[in-house]
Design a protein around this motif. Structure first.
Motif, PDB file in Angstrom:
ATOM      1  N   ARG A 374      45.655  30.097  49.443  1.00 17.93           N
ATOM      2  CA  ARG A 374      44.844  28.942  48.801  1.00 17.93           C
ATOM      3  C   ARG A 374      43.412  29.437  48.471  1.00 17.93           C
ATOM      4  NH1 ARG A 374      47.015  26.938  53.337  1.00 17.93           N
ATOM      5  NH2 ARG A 374      45.146  27.507  54.328  1.00 17.93           N
ATOM      6  N   GLY A 375      43.240  28.978  47.323  1.00 19.03           N
ATOM      7  CA  GLY A 375      41.768  29.153  46.666  1.00 19.03           C
ATOM      8  C   GLY A 375      41.784  30.610  46.072  1.00 19.03           C
ATOM      9  N   GLY A 376      42.984  31.446  46.268  1.00 19.10           N
ATOM     10  CA  GLY A 376      42.668  32.772  45.856  1.00 19.10           C
ATOM     11  C   GLY A 376      42.567  32.980  44.254  1.00 19.10           C
ATOM     12  N   LEU A 377      43.401  32.100  43.747  1.00 17.54           N
ATOM     13  CA  LEU A 377      43.437  32.117  41.961  1.00 17.54           C
ATOM     14  C   LEU A 377      41.935  32.054  41.773  1.00 17.54           C
ATOM     15  CD1 LEU A 377      44.566  32.344  39.606  1.00 17.54           C
ATOM     16  CD2 LEU A 377      45.181  30.193  39.578  1.00 17.54           C
ATOM     17  N   MET A 378      41.220  31.127  42.025  1.00 14.89           N
ATOM     18  CA  MET A 378      39.858  30.659  41.771  1.00 14.89           C
ATOM     19  C   MET A 378      38.769  31.906  42.064  1.00 14.89           C
ATOM     20  SD  MET A 378      37.839  27.046  42.063  1.00 14.89           S
ATOM     21  CE  MET A 378      39.058  26.110  41.099  1.00 14.89           C
ATOM     22  N   THR A 379      39.048  32.281  43.378  1.00 16.06           N
ATOM     23  CA  THR A 379      38.041  33.378  43.808  1.00 16.06           C
ATOM     24  C   THR A 379      38.119  34.416  42.984  1.00 16.06           C
ATOM     25  OG1 THR A 379      38.309  32.457  46.391  1.00 16.06           O
ATOM     26  CG2 THR A 379      37.445  34.593  46.083  1.00 16.06           C
ATOM     27  N   ALA A 380      39.317  34.779  42.711  1.00 21.34           N
ATOM     28  CA  ALA A 380      39.682  36.257  41.865  1.00 21.34           C
ATOM     29  C   ALA A 380      39.202  36.128  40.482  1.00 21.34           C
ATOM     30  CB  ALA A 380      41.296  36.408  41.855  1.00 21.34           C
ATOM     31  N   MET A 381      39.340  34.711  39.765  1.00 16.29           N
ATOM     32  CA  MET A 381      38.708  34.415  38.416  1.00 16.29           C
ATOM     33  C   MET A 381      37.299  34.522  38.593  1.00 16.29           C
ATOM     34  SD  MET A 381      41.048  31.261  37.030  1.00 16.29           S
ATOM     35  CE  MET A 381      40.312  31.535  35.549  1.00 16.29           C
ATOM     36  N   LEU A 382      36.630  34.109  39.456  1.00 17.24           N
ATOM     37  CA  LEU A 382      35.061  34.108  39.755  1.00 17.24           C
ATOM     38  C   LEU A 382      34.679  35.670  39.625  1.00 17.24           C
ATOM     39  CD1 LEU A 382      33.886  31.147  41.760  1.00 17.24           C
ATOM     40  CD2 LEU A 382      33.141  31.456  39.598  1.00 17.24           C
ATOM     41  N   LEU A 383      35.147  36.376  40.727  1.00 17.63           N
ATOM     42  CA  LEU A 383      34.786  37.659  40.792  1.00 17.63           C
ATOM     43  C   LEU A 383      35.095  38.551  39.679  1.00 17.63           C
ATOM     44  CD1 LEU A 383      35.965  38.304  44.579  1.00 17.63           C
ATOM     45  CD2 LEU A 383      33.546  37.687  43.625  1.00 17.63           C
ATOM     46  N   LEU A 384      36.099  38.235  39.100  1.00 18.37           N
ATOM     47  CA  LEU A 384      36.417  39.148  38.056  1.00 18.37           C
ATOM     48  C   LEU A 384      35.551  38.743  36.820  1.00 18.37           C
ATOM     49  CD1 LEU A 384      40.501  39.095  38.004  1.00 18.37           C
ATOM     50  CD2 LEU A 384      39.009  41.021  38.244  1.00 18.37           C
ATOM     51  N   TRP A 385      35.324  37.702  36.713  1.00 21.91           N
ATOM     52  CA  TRP A 385      34.262  37.231  35.498  1.00 21.91           C
ATOM     53  C   TRP A 385      32.853  37.831  35.889  1.00 21.91           C
ATOM     54  CZ3 TRP A 385      32.971  34.787  31.173  1.00 21.91           C
ATOM     55  CH2 TRP A 385      31.536  34.462  31.080  1.00 21.91           C
ATOM     56  N   VAL A 386      32.542  37.884  37.127  1.00 19.16           N
ATOM     57  CA  VAL A 386      31.200  38.696  37.289  1.00 19.16           C
ATOM     58  C   VAL A 386      31.339  40.206  37.039  1.00 19.16           C
ATOM     59  CG1 VAL A 386      29.884  39.452  39.428  1.00 19.16           C
ATOM     60  CG2 VAL A 386      30.499  37.191  39.236  1.00 19.16           C
ATOM     61  N   PHE A 387      32.420  40.698  37.595  1.00 17.83           N
ATOM     62  CA  PHE A 387      32.484  42.033  37.115  1.00 17.83           C
ATOM     63  C   PHE A 387      32.767  42.641  35.748  1.00 17.83           C
ATOM     64  CE2 PHE A 387      33.121  42.049  41.967  1.00 17.83           C
ATOM     65  CZ  PHE A 387      32.161  42.990  42.230  1.00 17.83           C
ATOM     66  N   MET A 388      33.343  41.809  35.010  1.00 17.23           N
ATOM     67  CA  MET A 388      33.456  41.845  33.599  1.00 17.23           C
ATOM     68  C   MET A 388      32.339  41.765  32.765  1.00 17.23           C
ATOM     69  SD  MET A 388      36.697  42.885  33.068  1.00 17.23           S
ATOM     70  CE  MET A 388      38.034  43.099  34.328  1.00 17.23           C
ATOM     71  N   GLY A 389      31.013  41.361  33.338  1.00 19.87           N
ATOM     72  CA  GLY A 389      29.681  41.329  32.476  1.00 19.87           C
ATOM     73  C   GLY A 389      29.612  42.915  32.193  1.00 19.87           C
ATOM     74  N   LEU A 390      30.082  43.840  32.682  1.00 22.39           N
ATOM     75  CA  LEU A 390      29.841  45.192  32.406  1.00 22.39           C
ATOM     76  C   LEU A 390      30.324  45.330  30.784  1.00 22.39           C
ATOM     77  CD1 LEU A 390      29.022  47.984  33.308  1.00 22.39           C
ATOM     78  CD2 LEU A 390      31.533  48.565  33.689  1.00 22.39           C
TER      79      LEU A 390
END
Length: 641
Positions: A374-390
């Motif tokens: 539960r909540g894994g999809l949204m957590t993953a998307m948020l963290l990946l968005w942050v790291f894709m800032g590179l």
């Protein structure tokens, strides 16, 4: 011990990746938690989750209603995605013993006052459902379809109550579900006699319990007595919700052995009986792609190949310069567009989205983001968005330097801040409205601080790092020289009008995804599971191809009309599909949802506006890069004097 766990986790991930590479067409399931074995008599603790309603879309915590409570309410640790979804997982007074059936257990007694009666009536009127969890499995209410051959359909949770007119009552009354008949399904290991939970079902009843004498802990109910082996079988005498009414909450537990193994226990929850519709969606999208591919092939292989061959063979003849229009604008086609800085920002943000979605899809297909987590999809998307800032910083800086820009820090800052700032502004307004409704969907201040830290503490610095690396790279050189004086654009035909061609260009990308979009909206707003990431990945690939091809086709027609202002139009052509997405979301709101409250409507349209904006950035970037590659390819293939 921790080192062993990390090594085994890495080994599992590598093995899973190898399995996917070897068996390309097969998927496997990685559960969100490790299986737990229970011996007979082991304590099973039921947890309660939020109350949900498809009519209001506003979740509330279970104990926002005056249900019986345990001695101490303990919150379960929740990840970022669960908090943002409005999940509030807490302990409950419902306690079972493994494989030991129970009858007529009394949970508690509540006497309603005017306020609590009103709260129950409001939740019943808005069709709120109670959600519970046992061993990470959500509570479901099984229902049979009219077609008896169809498999059982499971609905998440059970209704708080119901309203209607029963025999012996006048007018419409409200009745509460105060007796729950639980069924726990388990799979038993014959060697160890241990069992694993594979199902958690309920049948709710509304029963006006009766007893003799005064109420105390030893009071026996007349309507539900385990000693007389008499339990609730129907709701002939329902419990009405009114002020000063006494409500007694009870439950039964039955244990049922099942052949379903633990690894397959989610299959019944995720039963997909409409896979033919998904395949129809794929076929429909593929037909669009084949049509566009044929057009692109015709342009690239016939028209362009012929044009380029003639130019290269007849470069000394004057008449060769006038054969087609796209060759005439070679001196202006790479002229930097108006608002080039803003274009760089949007392209960088689109690359950030593209990277986030691709990696998320890969993890989802591997099973790491299954509904059990539960909540894994949204957590993953948020963290990946942050790291894709590179990659966002790198892309925007590379394009900015090609446009002869010099202040890379300014463009990096705008890339890091602009899109999140717009989304945050909408999010804060929506959150304030939800907070005013006292809903558990309101994001707490601690989570707000965590989001701000992810943004400014990680994402912004990564964008600057990417911008620095991208700006240090040599500038991308244009294949042809740009004239100092801009060429005059001739009057265009009505069908080449920018507004018309942009709106036409967005129809096909939207058409490639709109069937799958229905299932996505249903999973979000009708509180259902979405798990068919294999279909979604195929649709996403088709979307990318469609955006690229339709933009290239329209860009070619534009250049043939001697209109060289393709930079922004290429972005807006495929990006306009977001407009159709929002219009479809509006259509879905009025045809599929039963939302009547103003706050809920604002909540819906606010989040769909964010989703449409993100879709615009994503599809626009795909179209831009397709045209960028196309123009550089054709103008580098001809010899220019």
């Amino acid at each position: 011990m921790a080192f062993r766990r990390s090594v085994s986790g890495r080994t599992l991930a590598i093995s899973a990746l190898l399995l996917v590479l070897i068996h390309g067409g097969h998927c496997f399931y990685l559960p969100g938690v490790a299986p737990e074995d229970f011996q007979k008599g082991d304590i099973l603790k039921v947890k309660v989750n939020k109350l949900t309603s498809t009519k209001t879309q506003l979740p509330y915590s279970y104990y926002s209603l005056p249900y019986p409570r345990p001695e101490k309410i303990v919150d379960s640790a929740e990840n970022l995605g669960e908090v943002l979804r409005g999940d509030r997982i807490e302990n409950s007074p419902y306690v079972f013993k493994m494989r030991e059936p129970q009858m007529c257990n009394v949970v508690g007694r509540v006497t309603l006052d005017a306020k609590s009666a009103k709260e129950f009536k409001e939740k019943i009127n808005d069709e709120y459902r109670v959600n519970m969890i046992l061993d990470n499995l959500p509570l479901v209410f099984p229902t049979r379809r009219l077609d008896q051959e169809s498999p059982t359909v499971y609905q998440l949770g059970y209704f708080v109550g119901l309203k209607g007119q029963f025999a012996g009552t006048k007018g419409e009354k409200y009745f509460i579900h105060n007796h729950l008949a639980f069924t726990v399904k388990f799979h038993r290991d014959l060697q160890t006699d241990s069992a694993r939970i594979v199902g958690f079902e309920v049948k709710p009843y509304s029963v006006k319990h009766e007893y003799e004498g005064k109420w105390d802990e030893k009071t026996r109910l007349i309507t539900c007595d385990p000693h007389a082996k008499h339990t609730v079988a129907n709701s002939n005498s329902p419990q009405e919700v009114e002020e000063k009414k006494e409500i007694i909450f009870t439950y039964d537990v039955d244990f049922l052995e099942s052949d379903v193994k633990w690894a397959s226990r989610w299959d019944a929850y995720l039963l997909m009986s409409d896979d033919q519709i998904h395949w129809f969606s794929i076929v429909n999208s593929l037909m669009i792609v084949l049509f566009l591919s044929g057009m692109v092939a015709m342009i690239m292989l016939r028209t362009l190949y012929r044009d380029i061959s003639k130019y290269n063979e007849l470069e000394t003849q004057e008449e060769a310069q006038e054969e087609t229009g796209w060759k005439l604008v070679h001196g202006d086609v790479f002229r930097p567009p108006n608002n080039s800085d803003l274009l760089c920002v949007y392209v960088g943000t689109g690359v950030q989205f593209l990277g986030m979605i691709l990696v998320t899809m890969i993890f989802a297909i591997l099973g790491f983001l299954s509904p059990s987590n539960r909540g894994g999809l949204m957590t993953a998307m948020l963290l990946l968005w942050v790291f894709m800032g590179l990659f966002a910083g790198y892309s925007s800086a590379r394009l900015y330097k090609m446009f002869k820009g010099t202040e890379w820090k300014r463009i990096a800052f705008r890339t890091a801040v602009m899109f999140p700032a717009i989304v945050s502004a909408i999010f804060f307004v929506l959150n304030a409205l939800i907070w005013g409704q006292k809903s558990s969907g309101a994001v707490p201040f601690g989570t707000m601080f965590a989001l701000i830290f992810l943004w400014f503490g990680i994402s912004v610095p990564l964008v600057f790092v990417g911008g620095y690396v991208g700006f240090r790279k040599p500038a991308i050189e244009d294949p042809v020289k740009t004239n100092k004086i801009p060429r005059q654009i001739p009057e265009q035909a009505w069908y080449m009008n920018p507004s018309f061609s942009i709106l036409i260009g967005g129809i096909l990308p939207f058409g490639a995804v709109f069937i799958e979009l229905f299932f996505i909206l249903t999973s979000i707003w009708l509180n259902q599971f979405y798990y068919i990431f294999g279909f979604l990945f195929l649709v996403f690939i088709i979307l990318v191809i469609t955006c690229a091809e339709i933009t290239v086709v329209l860009c070619y027609f534009q250049l043939c009309s001697e209109d060289y202002l393709w930079w922004w139009r290429s972005y807006l052509t495929s990006g306009s599909s977001a407009l159709y997405l929002f219009l479809y979301a509006t259509f879905y709101f009025f045809t599929k949802l039963e939302i009547t409250k103003l706050v809920s409507a604002i909540f819906y349209f606010g989040y769909m506006l964010i989703a449409s904006y993100a879709f615009f950035v994503l599809t626009g970037t795909i179209g831009f890069y397709a045209c960028f590659w196309f123009t550089r390819l054709i103008y580098s293939s001809v010899k220019i004097d």
